[in-house]
Enzyme design. Structure first.
Site, PDB file in Angstrom:
ATOM      1  N   GLY A  32       0.778  -1.225   0.000  1.00 55.49           N
ATOM      2  CA  GLY A  32       0.000   0.000   0.000  1.00 55.49           C
ATOM      3  C   GLY A  32       0.811   1.277   0.000  1.00 55.49           C
TER       4      GLY A  32
ATOM      5  N   LYS B 238     -29.493  29.062   7.505  1.00 52.58           N
ATOM      6  CA  LYS B 238     -29.657  27.675   7.952  1.00 52.58           C
ATOM      7  C   LYS B 238     -28.943  27.479   9.283  1.00 52.58           C
ATOM      8  CE  LYS B 238     -25.502  25.741   5.902  1.00 52.58           C
ATOM      9  NZ  LYS B 238     -24.895  24.737   5.031  1.00 52.58           N
TER      10      LYS B 238
ATOM     11  N   ARG C 147     -26.847  24.371  11.183  1.00 54.12           N
ATOM     12  CA  ARG C 147     -26.277  23.028  11.066  1.00 54.12           C
ATOM     13  C   ARG C 147     -26.173  22.400  12.454  1.00 54.12           C
ATOM     14  NH1 ARG C 147     -23.418  20.884   6.884  1.00 54.12           N
ATOM     15  NH2 ARG C 147     -23.093  22.938   5.936  1.00 54.12           N
TER      16      ARG C 147
ATOM     17  N   THR D 159     -27.304  20.352   1.927  1.00 54.50           N
ATOM     18  CA  THR D 159     -27.581  21.786   1.948  1.00 54.50           C
ATOM     19  C   THR D 159     -28.351  22.215   0.704  1.00 54.50           C
ATOM     20  OG1 THR D 159     -25.645  22.306   3.303  1.00 54.50           O
ATOM     21  CG2 THR D 159     -26.513  24.067   1.921  1.00 54.50           C
TER      22      THR D 159
END
Length: 310
Positions: A35, A190, A192, A224
């Site tokens: 990896g 808005k 959150r 959103t």
């Protein structure tokens, strides 16, 4: 000038070099069996002005490590200057400690990594927060995707157009687009409650009968934008479109878009679209390569970047 790319967005890199009328540099970037990232430059770069095209989108850590390892390879190969072209800067939303929480400022950590490894300059598109430029000890050029979005909005010839900011934080960006188009601006307020979850509270501005275009720097889970589209339609908007520079589109974003009242989502190719996103009929992609290529050319020729946007 020589341009190279990692594995995050080779299609964008090919489009950029096509605009510059030069070949794409030859580099082998991959992984070992365990990896670890490997990078080998397959041509001479001694004394060259090198640009690495590599947005740090998902898988974020792999793409970031590719950029770091490639930069080290170029530095050890005696490149004169190394510019990291990062169309989408990952970790940009982790740029502060909210309410003195015990969290890392990861954007600063990434900036330090890129500086220490030998990158001389950074070119990026629509940073989530402009102050991230100050995290770097090397010059940063933050170019804008809004001209590409604005040109497309004009080409669509929307009737009774109104630009809408999906939140208070995006007002400056939305106002600039509205001003350039000469149209009205509305704002969605808005709240959150937690990360990646948003709730629309109320709309500042009269959107009844208008064609509303939401403008943002990125679309992540699309929560959103979908909530905003629902609120705008509930307040009488005839159509709702969304324009965003970076199509992060993580989690249930495609499902959210398919089930929303949003008429269309228009994004750029700073991040490659997944197979599911390409199959979504509501998503349309614009090309940022001409703008990025012009910025690369100007950096290489020591010309003004800001003059591009006057």
């Amino acid at each position: 000038m020589m341009v190279f790319t990692g594995n995050s967005n080779p299609d964008l890199a090919r489009r950029i070099v096509r605009q510059l009328h030069i070949p794409l540099g030859d580099a082998s970037v991959g992984k070992f069996s365990d990896g670890e990232i490997s990078a080998e430059i397959n041509e001479n770069v001694r004394g060259k002005d090198v640009f690495i095209i590599q947005p740090t989108c998902a898988p974020t850590n792999d793409n970031l490590m590719e950029l770091v390892v490639m930069a080290d390879a170029f530095r050890r190969s005696s490149a004169t200057r190394i510019t990291a072209v990062i169309p989408y800067f990952g970790y940009a939303r982790q740029d502060r400690r909210p309410r003195s929480a015990r969290v890392a400022i990861s954007a600063k950590v990434v900036a330090d990594m890129l500086t220490v490894v030998g990158i001389d300059r950074v070119l990026t598109v629509d940073l989530h927060a402009d102050q991230i430029q100050g995290f770097f000890d090397v010059p940063v050029d933050n170019i804008y995707g809004s001209p590409v979005l604005t040109d497309d909005i004009q080409d669509q010839r929307f009737e009774n157009l109104m630009i809408v900011s999906p939140d208070i934080g995006g007002v400056v960006r939305a106002r600039a687009v509205a001003k350039s188009l000469g149209v009205d601006l509305a704002i969605i307020d808005k709240r959150r409650e937690k990360a990646n979850v948003s709730e629309v509270m109320h709309i500042i501005g009269d959107v009844e009968g208008r064609t509303c275009v939401l403008v943002d720097d990125m679309v992540d889970t699309a929560g959103t934008l979908c909530h905003a589209a629902k609120a705008l339609k509930a307040h009488g908007a005839s159509k709702v479109y969304a324009y965003a520079t970076h199509p992060v589109l993580s989690g249930r974003a495609i499902e959210n878009l398919e089930n929303s009242v949003l008429d269309a989502l228009v994004v750029t190719n700073t991040i490659p679209l997944s197979a599911a996103a390409q199959a979504c009929s509501r998503i349309r992609q614009l090309d940022m390569a001409p703008v990025i290529a012009e910025a690369v050319r100007r950096i290489s020729n020591e010309e003004s970047i800001s003059a591009m946007f006057r």
